[in-house]
Scaffold this motif. Structure first.
Motif, PDB file in Angstrom:
ATOM      1  N   PRO A  40      -0.210 -47.211 -39.075  1.00 32.18           N
ATOM      2  CA  PRO A  40      -1.066 -47.604 -38.133  1.00 32.18           C
ATOM      3  C   PRO A  40      -1.274 -46.275 -37.183  1.00 32.18           C
ATOM      4  O   PRO A  40      -0.471 -45.389 -37.282  1.00 32.18           O
ATOM      5  N   VAL A  41      -2.403 -46.377 -36.687  1.00 31.39           N
ATOM      6  CA  VAL A  41      -2.803 -45.048 -35.777  1.00 31.39           C
ATOM      7  C   VAL A  41      -2.084 -44.975 -34.337  1.00 31.39           C
ATOM      8  O   VAL A  41      -1.898 -46.278 -33.774  1.00 31.39           O
ATOM      9  N   ARG A  42      -1.195 -44.015 -34.066  1.00 36.36           N
ATOM     10  CA  ARG A  42      -0.442 -44.283 -32.758  1.00 36.36           C
ATOM     11  C   ARG A  42      -1.368 -43.888 -31.821  1.00 36.36           C
ATOM     12  O   ARG A  42      -1.225 -44.390 -30.604  1.00 36.36           O
ATOM     13  N   ALA A  43      -1.902 -42.635 -31.928  1.00 43.47           N
ATOM     14  CA  ALA A  43      -2.799 -42.020 -30.679  1.00 43.47           C
ATOM     15  C   ALA A  43      -3.799 -41.229 -31.284  1.00 43.47           C
ATOM     16  O   ALA A  43      -3.969 -40.669 -32.326  1.00 43.47           O
ATOM     17  N   VAL A  44      -5.129 -41.217 -30.696  1.00 42.18           N
ATOM     18  CA  VAL A  44      -6.067 -40.215 -30.837  1.00 42.18           C
ATOM     19  C   VAL A  44      -6.176 -39.011 -29.612  1.00 42.18           C
ATOM     20  O   VAL A  44      -6.381 -39.754 -28.548  1.00 42.18           O
ATOM     21  N   HIS A  45      -6.186 -37.976 -29.781  1.00 37.98           N
ATOM     22  CA  HIS A  45      -6.122 -37.002 -28.843  1.00 37.98           C
ATOM     23  C   HIS A  45      -7.698 -36.091 -29.011  1.00 37.98           C
ATOM     24  O   HIS A  45      -7.982 -35.861 -30.018  1.00 37.98           O
ATOM     25  N   VAL A  46      -7.994 -35.937 -27.922  1.00 37.98           N
ATOM     26  CA  VAL A  46      -9.308 -34.701 -28.114  1.00 37.98           C
ATOM     27  C   VAL A  46      -8.797 -33.348 -27.361  1.00 37.98           C
ATOM     28  O   VAL A  46      -8.391 -33.259 -26.029  1.00 37.98           O
ATOM     29  N   VAL A  47      -8.845 -32.595 -28.231  1.00 39.55           N
ATOM     30  CA  VAL A  47      -8.449 -31.185 -27.955  1.00 39.55           C
ATOM     31  C   VAL A  47      -9.852 -30.284 -27.443  1.00 39.55           C
ATOM     32  O   VAL A  47     -10.469 -30.363 -28.227  1.00 39.55           O
ATOM     33  N   THR A  48      -9.539 -29.654 -26.139  1.00 40.95           N
ATOM     34  CA  THR A  48     -10.688 -29.163 -25.577  1.00 40.95           C
ATOM     35  C   THR A  48     -10.018 -27.592 -25.353  1.00 40.95           C
ATOM     36  O   THR A  48      -9.121 -27.329 -25.304  1.00 40.95           O
ATOM     37  N   PRO A  49     -11.018 -26.634 -24.871  1.00 39.94           N
ATOM     38  CA  PRO A  49     -10.266 -25.347 -24.446  1.00 39.94           C
ATOM     39  C   PRO A  49      -9.674 -25.456 -23.327  1.00 39.94           C
ATOM     40  O   PRO A  49      -8.929 -24.223 -23.102  1.00 39.94           O
ATOM     41  N   VAL A  50      -9.585 -26.360 -22.664  1.00 42.99           N
ATOM     42  CA  VAL A  50      -9.059 -26.334 -21.450  1.00 42.99           C
ATOM     43  C   VAL A  50      -7.686 -27.319 -21.275  1.00 42.99           C
ATOM     44  O   VAL A  50      -6.969 -27.355 -20.331  1.00 42.99           O
ATOM     45  N   GLY A  51      -7.433 -27.996 -22.272  1.00 46.26           N
ATOM     46  CA  GLY A  51      -6.299 -28.792 -22.496  1.00 46.26           C
ATOM     47  C   GLY A  51      -6.548 -30.092 -23.291  1.00 46.26           C
ATOM     48  O   GLY A  51      -7.874 -30.208 -23.953  1.00 46.26           O
ATOM     49  N   ARG A  52      -5.568 -30.880 -23.607  1.00 42.32           N
ATOM     50  CA  ARG A  52      -5.816 -32.050 -24.492  1.00 42.32           C
ATOM     51  C   ARG A  52      -5.784 -33.476 -23.616  1.00 42.32           C
ATOM     52  O   ARG A  52      -5.153 -33.577 -22.662  1.00 42.32           O
ATOM     53  N   LEU A  53      -6.759 -34.284 -23.960  1.00 40.70           N
ATOM     54  CA  LEU A  53      -6.905 -35.552 -23.258  1.00 40.70           C
ATOM     55  C   LEU A  53      -6.583 -36.614 -24.221  1.00 40.70           C
ATOM     56  O   LEU A  53      -6.904 -36.828 -25.427  1.00 40.70           O
ATOM     57  N   THR A  54      -5.895 -37.710 -23.740  1.00 38.23           N
ATOM     58  CA  THR A  54      -5.513 -38.931 -24.466  1.00 38.23           C
ATOM     59  C   THR A  54      -6.064 -40.153 -23.552  1.00 38.23           C
ATOM     60  O   THR A  54      -5.580 -40.386 -22.706  1.00 38.23           O
ATOM     61  N   VAL A  55      -6.763 -40.955 -24.193  1.00 32.36           N
ATOM     62  CA  VAL A  55      -7.031 -42.164 -23.569  1.00 32.36           C
ATOM     63  C   VAL A  55      -6.705 -43.582 -24.262  1.00 32.36           C
ATOM     64  O   VAL A  55      -7.100 -43.498 -25.600  1.00 32.36           O
ATOM     65  N   SER A  56      -5.918 -44.161 -23.847  1.00 31.19           N
ATOM     66  CA  SER A  56      -5.242 -45.428 -24.566  1.00 31.19           C
ATOM     67  C   SER A  56      -5.425 -46.650 -23.752  1.00 31.19           C
ATOM     68  O   SER A  56      -5.400 -46.842 -22.670  1.00 31.19           O
ATOM     69  N   ALA A  57      -5.679 -47.596 -24.548  1.00 35.42           N
ATOM     70  CA  ALA A  57      -5.455 -49.108 -23.808  1.00 35.42           C
ATOM     71  C   ALA A  57      -4.657 -49.962 -24.167  1.00 35.42           C
ATOM     72  O   ALA A  57      -3.962 -49.829 -25.398  1.00 35.42           O
TER      73      ALA A  57
END
Length: 211
Positions: free
Chosen positions: A68-85
């Motif tokens: 199973p997928v545990r988490a999906v992160h979005v890596v950007t030039p200013v940092g990493r974002l993680t959105v979970s429900a």
């Protein structure tokens, strides 16, 4: 990969005149699937959440060994974002409970933690040896959406603004199945991303076998 196709929503204290049709759709998110706007925002469909990926953002996927997928992160030039429900009770207030526990755990881990009042209520801001962190929680109808911004202290403000923008356009798909409170809503990767991960894992396995 994806860009934002809509401006920031109106704040609750804005005074505007709207038609009855406009009032049916909230002006700002996060949105429940039942009240999602029909707009031109391009969102990444992860099953339980549909979120826009900022221009230049790269996906980082955490997968359990079991699959199973545990988490999906979005890596950007200013940092990493993680959105979970997560599954939540019908009554509001889960974020207040969860954020208190999270703050206690962060302090045990050596982080300096304080709270701020943000766009959706209380936010946790933590300075840890590894990164500057901001946790935002939004209580929805039978769901809790949690956003995390993590990155260097010097770009923390920019990273937080990016997280606000992502949450403001996110759609939560809770589903109708009963689930225990706090259970993470399942993440489903688009077929193209899933194939890419499988190919990368296969190539890594072939490389190890050749050694």
């Amino acid at each position: 990969m994806f860009g934002f196709g809509r401006g920031r929503g109106k704040r609750a204290d804005d005074v505007v005149e709207e038609s009855a049709e406009d009032e049916a759709v909230p002006e700002r998110g996060p949105f429940d699937e039942s009240e999602a706007p029909k707009d031109e925002v391009e969102r990444l469909d992860l099953g339980s959440v549909r979120l826009p990926v900022p221009e230049g953002g790269q996906l980082q996927v955490e997968v359990d060994p079991a699959g199973p997928v545990r988490a999906v992160h979005v890596v950007t030039p200013v940092g990493r974002l993680t959105v979970s429900a997560f599954a939540a009770p019908r009554s509001d207030g889960l974020w207040r409970e969860v954020s208190g526990e999270l703050a206690e755990q962060l302090r045990k881990d050596g982080a300096r933690v304080h709270t701020e009042e943000g766009e959706w209520g209380t936010e946790l801001v933590a300075d840890s040896p590894k990164a500057a962190l901001r946790f935002i929680g939004v209580d929805g109808p039978r769901w809790l959406l949690r956003g995390v911004a993590a990155g260097p202290a010097e770009t923390a403000e920019e990273c937080a603004k990016l997280l606000y923008a992502v949450l403001d356009e996110t759609i939560v798909v809770r589903g109708t199945d009963p689930m225990p409170v706090r259970t993470p809503l399942p993440i489903q990767l688009p077929e193209a991303i899933l194939r890419h991960i499988q190919q990368a894992q296969q190539a890594q396995g072939n490389g190890q076998a050749a050694q």
